[in-house]
Scaffold this motif. Sequence first.
Motif, PDB file in Angstrom:
ATOM      1  N   LEU A  33      27.762 -39.743  38.254  1.00  0.00           N
ATOM      2  CA  LEU A  33      26.551 -40.561  38.307  1.00  0.00           C
ATOM      3  C   LEU A  33      26.653 -41.772  37.389  1.00  0.00           C
ATOM      4  N   ALA A  34      27.334 -41.606  36.263  1.00  0.00           N
ATOM      5  CA  ALA A  34      27.467 -42.726  35.324  1.00  0.00           C
ATOM      6  C   ALA A  34      28.236 -43.886  35.944  1.00  0.00           C
ATOM      7  N   SER A  35      29.156 -43.585  36.842  1.00  0.00           N
ATOM      8  CA  SER A  35      29.965 -44.625  37.489  1.00  0.00           C
ATOM      9  C   SER A  35      29.496 -44.915  38.915  1.00  0.00           C
ATOM     10  N   ALA A  36      28.278 -44.490  39.250  1.00  0.00           N
ATOM     11  CA  ALA A  36      27.754 -44.664  40.609  1.00  0.00           C
ATOM     12  C   ALA A  36      27.375 -46.115  40.870  1.00  0.00           C
ATOM     13  N   THR A  37      27.422 -46.481  42.128  1.00  0.00           N
ATOM     14  CA  THR A  37      26.874 -47.756  42.584  1.00  0.00           C
ATOM     15  C   THR A  37      25.416 -47.540  42.939  1.00  0.00           C
ATOM     16  N   ARG A  38      24.537 -48.378  42.417  1.00  0.00           N
ATOM     17  CA  ARG A  38      23.099 -48.213  42.625  1.00  0.00           C
ATOM     18  C   ARG A  38      22.520 -49.473  43.261  1.00  0.00           C
ATOM     19  N   GLU A  39      21.742 -49.255  44.291  1.00  0.00           N
ATOM     20  CA  GLU A  39      21.064 -50.351  44.967  1.00  0.00           C
ATOM     21  C   GLU A  39      19.683 -49.874  45.385  1.00  0.00           C
ATOM     22  N   GLY A  40      18.663 -50.319  44.662  1.00  0.00           N
ATOM     23  CA  GLY A  40      17.313 -49.834  44.907  1.00  0.00           C
ATOM     24  C   GLY A  40      17.229 -48.336  44.679  1.00  0.00           C
ATOM     25  N   ARG A  41      16.741 -47.618  45.688  1.00  0.00           N
ATOM     26  CA  ARG A  41      16.628 -46.161  45.578  1.00  0.00           C
ATOM     27  C   ARG A  41      17.929 -45.442  45.908  1.00  0.00           C
ATOM     28  N   ARG A  42      18.908 -46.175  46.402  1.00  0.00           N
ATOM     29  CA  ARG A  42      20.157 -45.573  46.869  1.00  0.00           C
ATOM     30  C   ARG A  42      21.148 -45.421  45.721  1.00  0.00           C
ATOM     31  N   ILE A  43      21.794 -44.257  45.676  1.00  0.00           N
ATOM     32  CA  ILE A  43      22.800 -43.957  44.662  1.00  0.00           C
ATOM     33  C   ILE A  43      24.064 -43.469  45.358  1.00  0.00           C
ATOM     34  N   ASP A  44      25.194 -44.143  45.087  1.00  0.00           N
ATOM     35  CA  ASP A  44      26.486 -43.744  45.638  1.00  0.00           C
ATOM     36  C   ASP A  44      27.409 -43.366  44.492  1.00  0.00           C
ATOM     37  N   PRO A  45      27.528 -42.066  44.176  1.00  0.00           N
ATOM     38  CA  PRO A  45      28.430 -41.657  43.097  1.00  0.00           C
ATOM     39  C   PRO A  45      29.867 -42.098  43.377  1.00  0.00           C
ATOM     40  N   ASP A  46      30.582 -42.355  42.312  1.00  0.00           N
ATOM     41  CA  ASP A  46      31.985 -42.741  42.445  1.00  0.00           C
ATOM     42  C   ASP A  46      32.770 -41.636  43.151  1.00  0.00           C
ATOM     43  N   ALA A  47      33.536 -42.016  44.179  1.00  0.00           N
ATOM     44  CA  ALA A  47      34.204 -41.018  45.022  1.00  0.00           C
ATOM     45  C   ALA A  47      35.236 -40.210  44.245  1.00  0.00           C
ATOM     46  N   ASP A  48      36.055 -40.878  43.432  1.00  0.00           N
ATOM     47  CA  ASP A  48      37.091 -40.158  42.686  1.00  0.00           C
ATOM     48  C   ASP A  48      36.475 -39.225  41.651  1.00  0.00           C
ATOM     49  N   ALA A  49      35.468 -39.719  40.946  1.00  0.00           N
ATOM     50  CA  ALA A  49      34.809 -38.870  39.946  1.00  0.00           C
ATOM     51  C   ALA A  49      34.102 -37.701  40.610  1.00  0.00           C
ATOM     52  N   PHE A  50      33.502 -37.956  41.771  1.00  0.00           N
ATOM     53  CA  PHE A  50      32.786 -36.893  42.465  1.00  0.00           C
ATOM     54  C   PHE A  50      33.745 -35.826  42.967  1.00  0.00           C
ATOM     55  N   ALA A  51      34.896 -36.239  43.448  1.00  0.00           N
ATOM     56  CA  ALA A  51      35.880 -35.276  43.956  1.00  0.00           C
ATOM     57  C   ALA A  51      36.366 -34.332  42.856  1.00  0.00           C
ATOM     58  N   ALA A  52      36.228 -34.737  41.597  1.00  0.00           N
ATOM     59  CA  ALA A  52      36.674 -33.903  40.477  1.00  0.00           C
ATOM     60  C   ALA A  52      35.646 -32.846  40.081  1.00  0.00           C
ATOM     61  N   ILE A  53      34.460 -32.878  40.686  1.00  0.00           N
ATOM     62  CA  ILE A  53      33.426 -31.894  40.350  1.00  0.00           C
ATOM     63  C   ILE A  53      33.804 -30.536  40.935  1.00  0.00           C
ATOM     64  N   PRO A  54      33.782 -29.466  40.140  1.00  0.00           N
ATOM     65  CA  PRO A  54      34.018 -28.130  40.708  1.00  0.00           C
ATOM     66  C   PRO A  54      32.931 -27.798  41.727  1.00  0.00           C
ATOM     67  N   ALA A  55      33.318 -27.219  42.842  1.00  0.00           N
ATOM     68  CA  ALA A  55      32.358 -26.863  43.899  1.00  0.00           C
ATOM     69  C   ALA A  55      31.876 -25.430  43.698  1.00  0.00           C
ATOM     70  N   ASP A  56      30.551 -25.249  43.705  1.00  0.00           N
ATOM     71  CA  ASP A  56      30.002 -23.900  43.606  1.00  0.00           C
ATOM     72  C   ASP A  56      28.527 -23.943  43.980  1.00  0.00           C
ATOM     73  N   SER A  57      28.003 -22.789  44.354  1.00  0.00           N
ATOM     74  CA  SER A  57      26.586 -22.689  44.703  1.00  0.00           C
ATOM     75  C   SER A  57      25.757 -22.500  43.438  1.00  0.00           C
ATOM     76  N   ILE A  58      24.470 -22.788  43.542  1.00  0.00           N
ATOM     77  CA  ILE A  58      23.571 -22.553  42.417  1.00  0.00           C
ATOM     78  C   ILE A  58      23.514 -21.075  42.069  1.00  0.00           C
ATOM     79  N   ASP A  59      23.657 -20.212  43.065  1.00  0.00           N
ATOM     80  CA  ASP A  59      23.602 -18.765  42.812  1.00  0.00           C
ATOM     81  C   ASP A  59      24.731 -18.330  41.893  1.00  0.00           C
ATOM     82  N   TYR A  60      25.962 -18.681  42.269  1.00  0.00           N
ATOM     83  CA  TYR A  60      27.120 -18.244  41.480  1.00  0.00           C
ATOM     84  C   TYR A  60      27.226 -18.986  40.157  1.00  0.00           C
ATOM     85  N   ALA A  61      26.976 -20.295  40.183  1.00  0.00           N
ATOM     86  CA  ALA A  61      27.195 -21.100  38.988  1.00  0.00           C
ATOM     87  C   ALA A  61      26.145 -20.858  37.919  1.00  0.00           C
ATOM     88  N   VAL A  62      24.905 -20.597  38.333  1.00  0.00           N
ATOM     89  CA  VAL A  62      23.822 -20.543  37.352  1.00  0.00           C
ATOM     90  C   VAL A  62      22.973 -19.281  37.463  1.00  0.00           C
TER      91      VAL A  62
END
Length: 358
Positions: free
Chosen positions: A223-252
């Motif tokens: 989100l810190a490196s996202a492109t923002r235009e009005g209400r639209r937010i486009d997270p940086d693709a490379d940074a986003f791809a580095a996020i571990p994938a998991d559900s809210i159930d398992y992760a939290v």
Amino acid sequence: MRSIIPVILSGGSGTRLWPISTAASPKQFIALAGEESLLQQTVRRARAAGLVQAPILIANRGHDALLGEQLRAIHCMPARLIFEPVGRNTAPAIAMAALEAPSPDALLLVMPSDHVIADVPAFAAAIERAAPQAAAGWLVTFGITPDHPETGYGYIRCGEAICQGVHQVDRFVEKPDSDRAARMIAEGGHCWKAGIFLLRADAFLEAMRLHAPAMLTAVEAALASATREGRRIDPDADAFAAIPADSIDYAVLEKAARVAVVPTAMGWSDLGSWDALHAIGSRDEADNLSEGEVKALDSRNCLFKSTGPRIAAIGVSDLIVVATGDTVLIAPRGRSQDVRRLAGQESPSATREAATAS
């Protein structure tokens, strides 16, 4: 209720409803249970339940045009529209919504965009029961009162009552086999997991920082490196791809201490299969659900759906027949959970279209 912000998760692919639901146009954008799409119904349902705040929507970047078209048709202007370059499951998506909430103590009603809830007053009543506990920092989930031993859902075992209609979660149960599901139904005190949550933004982020710190740090970086235009937010693709994938159930939720459940019966279905659509649809006297160009003779307990060629059936029973312009699916009733195994074989062109801008 007026201060609760709807958070609508619209990044799913709906592979179990292939070939109608595809990567390019998944089930939330399709009118499967009414004249409007499931996404449009979700937005309207939040309004009808008394949630007047503009929603935060999390969606796949490849569905940008389709999403915008459907939101404009129902005059919905999101507070935030966050586009995921790739899917990372529900925990990162909800973390983004919490980080983009207007205040740390904002209450977020998180719900999928592709479910059906027939009893909106019951839905609203469940939210009202949950709100005080969520405001106090509990992570609240909603459980559906089961009416049969379903093996396609996860379950929640209700623990000690916190207040009227709200229980501490004793434990989460993975999708059971038929024998275990029957035992849990007979025992009582179990609910189906609905995938709907009421959370205070800061309480959820605190739980993530404790139980999934690497994930939260990666979400913050995207989100810190996202492109923002009005209400639209486009997270940086490379940074986003580095996020571990998991559900809210398992992760939290399975790790956190203050997790509550509100059991409710509100005519809920996740429309997770063709069998689920048959169960909630308007069937004829022979228990057939027929949509589109269909002619059926001496046939029983079938689902016939066509968006293209006419389906003609004689003397068949317990079948699913779904026809599109270039694909016909035929399966026995009860095997519709296996459709996702075929969905991965859809045409490369459809997959490329959905992946555009990813």
